[in-house]
Design a protein around this motif. Structure first.
Motif, PDB file in Angstrom:
ATOM      1  N   HIS A  97       0.829  -1.201   0.000  1.00 20.90           N
ATOM      2  CA  HIS A  97       0.000   0.000   0.000  1.00 20.90           C
ATOM      3  C   HIS A  97       0.864   1.252   0.000  1.00 20.90           C
ATOM      4  N   ASP A 119      -4.296   4.222   3.274  1.00 19.26           N
ATOM      5  CA  ASP A 119      -4.418   4.856   1.958  1.00 19.26           C
ATOM      6  C   ASP A 119      -5.856   4.784   1.428  1.00 19.26           C
ATOM      7  N   LYS A 120      -6.805   4.406   2.342  1.00 20.59           N
ATOM      8  CA  LYS A 120      -8.247   4.394   2.082  1.00 20.59           C
ATOM      9  C   LYS A 120      -8.699   3.241   1.192  1.00 20.59           C
ATOM     10  N   THR A 121      -7.853   2.230   1.020  1.00 22.57           N
ATOM     11  CA  THR A 121      -8.210   1.108   0.146  1.00 22.57           C
ATOM     12  C   THR A 121      -8.209  -0.211   0.892  1.00 22.57           C
ATOM     13  N   LYS A 123      -7.351  -4.142  -0.318  1.00 23.15           N
ATOM     14  CA  LYS A 123      -6.748  -4.832  -1.463  1.00 23.15           C
ATOM     15  C   LYS A 123      -6.773  -6.343  -1.262  1.00 23.15           C
ATOM     16  N   SER A 135      -8.402  -3.932  -6.093  1.00 22.83           N
ATOM     17  CA  SER A 135      -8.499  -2.935  -5.039  1.00 22.83           C
ATOM     18  C   SER A 135      -9.944  -2.488  -4.888  1.00 22.83           C
ATOM     19  N   THR A 137     -12.196   0.549  -3.459  1.00 23.93           N
ATOM     20  CA  THR A 137     -11.760   1.943  -3.273  1.00 23.93           C
ATOM     21  C   THR A 137     -12.856   2.942  -2.902  1.00 23.93           C
ATOM     22  N   GLU A 138     -13.957   2.521  -2.299  1.00 27.51           N
ATOM     23  CA  GLU A 138     -15.042   3.471  -2.026  1.00 27.51           C
ATOM     24  C   GLU A 138     -14.933   4.169  -0.670  1.00 27.51           C
ATOM     25  N   HIS A 139     -14.039   3.736   0.199  1.00 29.32           N
ATOM     26  CA  HIS A 139     -13.863   4.430   1.478  1.00 29.32           C
ATOM     27  C   HIS A 139     -13.204   5.789   1.240  1.00 29.32           C
ATOM     28  N   SER A 160     -14.114   1.787   8.481  1.00 28.52           N
ATOM     29  CA  SER A 160     -13.239   2.912   8.177  1.00 28.52           C
ATOM     30  C   SER A 160     -13.514   4.093   9.078  1.00 28.52           C
ATOM     31  N   TRP A 168     -18.650  -6.036   0.612  1.00 28.56           N
ATOM     32  CA  TRP A 168     -18.188  -6.097  -0.769  1.00 28.56           C
ATOM     33  C   TRP A 168     -18.418  -7.483  -1.351  1.00 28.56           C
TER      34      TRP A 168
END
Length: 438
Positions: A97, A119-121, A123, A135, A137-139, A160, A168
């Motif tokens: 990350h 990093d808000k992801t 993975k 990945s 990535t909606e956060h 988060s 997901w």
């Protein structure tokens, strides 16, 4: 049911304990720390712990594969490492990350990893090829934790600092539902063994259990006085253990929807707590660098009792008991904080609805309550006997009602005859009176 028994008190890390995880063999427990290391404890013997070094900064999470042959760790150095948990301590590094990696977990089939990062992801990684897969990535803020569903990892749940808990679809990478917190954010999230519910520990000291089929809140606990750092379900699905920055570990009975006891002993915030694979033990680690391993002594077949023990000491007596520097078991009392937080209007009757329920390990979410198959057979026999008795009573009542109906009809006929006779007498009297006047 006996009280939990403290088995071990480990202290070897030089800094804060960040995570714990039992090896599925139940012979080892791994700990990660802010001192950049991982220690592997053989807690059934007096052997020293194995130390694994490789991270260049704080290690934030550690996780065994379901087979116990591999161990994954992640940390502030933005990497994920795969280890062979033996004396050699060989590892492979993922440059994972762009910021600190807060959590990592093997998928149920051991072929993939899921990681969560600042990093808000979120993975996903292929273990055997050391390859990035996709990945999520909606956060919009740091992702604290991500976990696989137990049904071969078809779903992933993440929490988060953006105050959301997201579900997901792993196959498509799409978010299928978002739970939003009004106040705090999720520190830790975990799937129930049935896969139909998730447990969340929040920064405002709450524990919530959501049904991910109906997509609604099922259970709610406000037993901690500070942020809940981790929640973990007992393998039976009947209990939940939580750790908190209020320096306590609390056990909750999901059958009665009540907290049952508090284990104290850490001198600072408790950052992690986890059950062993069979639920016979649980371990906690804290900011004081200590690790406690307890024998849980929980009833796995389900009990309607909300606490420990029979004929044991009262809660006030338990509070006064100490054994040297060992942690102290404190039973929950009416003076403790219990579900005092105002709840949404549609949850006003939640405790009544959920009383005497259980979370199923084999099927769907909330099932009626906790009995073994043998008890079910006895209960069914008793129900059949009761139904037969009620049937006989109903038959007797029906026959009595029939006789009563016949009696009423007979009386109505007699009354009609009397009325006709009265009318006839009345007419005769009138005719006699008229003749006399003439």
């Amino acid at each position: 049911m006996r009280d939990p028994e403290m088995l071990h008190n480990f202290k070897a890390h030089k800094d804060v304990i960040t995570a714990l995880h039992f090896n599925p063999t139940q012979k080892q427990v791994a700990s990660s720390s802010m001192d950049n290391s991982i220690l592997l404890w053989n807690w059934r013997t007096d052997k020293k712990a194995f130390k694994f070094t490789g991270h260049s900064d704080a290690v934030l999470d550690v996780n065994f594969s379901r087979s116990g042959h591999l161990m994954a760790s992640c940390g502030r150095d933005r990497s994920i490492r795969l280890w062979v948990p033996n004396v050699k301590g060989e590892s492979t590094e993922f440059k994972a990350h762009q910021n600190s990696v807060r959590s990592v977990e093997f998928s149920p089939e051991n072929l993939r990893l899921v990681s969560a990062s600042d990093d808000k992801t979120v993975k996903i990684w292929a273990v055997h090829r050391n390859r990035f897969v996709q990945s999520l990535t909606e956060h919009t803020n740091w992702v604290r934790c991500a976990r696989w569903s137990p049904d071969n990892g078809k779903l992933i749940v993440s929490c988060s600092d953006d105050k959301t808990i997201k579900l997901w679809d792993e196959s498509t990478g799409s978010c299928i539902h978002t739970f939003t917190e009004a106040k705090g954010f999720g520190h830790h999230v975990e799937f129930h063994p049935s896969g139909s519910c998730i447990g969340v520990g929040t920064s405002d000291g709450k524990i919530k259990v959501f049904d991910i089929r109906a997509m609604k809140l099922q259970q709610y606990y406000a037993t901690h006085e500070a942020a809940v750092t981790q929640v973990n379900f007992h393998p039976s699905g009947n209990y939940l253990v939580s750790s908190s920055q209020d320096m306590t570990v609390r056990l909750h009975n999901l059958l009665t929807v009540k907290p049952i006891c508090s284990v104290q002993g850490h001198e600072k915030a408790v950052n992690t707590v986890v059950f062993s694979p069979q639920g016979e033990y649980f371990a906690s680690g804290g900011a004081d660098g200590k690790i406690f391993v307890w024998k849980s002594n929980l009833e796995t077949e389900g009990s309607e009792e909300g606490g420990y023990g029979s004929g044991q000491k009262s809660s006030s007596q338990m509070k006064e008991d100490t054994i040297g520097d060992s942690p102290v078991l404190r039973l929950h009392t009416s003076n403790n904080k219990e579900n005092t937080e105002p709840q949404p209007s549609d949850l006003d009757d939640l405790p009544d609805k959920l009383a005497n329920t259980r979370l199923s390990k084999t099927g769907g979410g909330i099932l009626k309550s906790s009995t073994t198959s043998a008890t079910n057979e006895v209960d069914n026999s008793e129900v059949l006997q009761e139904l037969r008795r009620m049937g006989r009573q109903f038959g007797d009542m029906t026959r009595k009602m029939d006789r009563l109906t016949e009696t009423v009809l007979y009386m109505e006929k007699r009354l009609s005859l009397v009325e006709e006779q009265v009318k006839l007498v009345s007419k005769t009297s009138s005719a006699v009176g008229t003749t006399a006047d003439d």
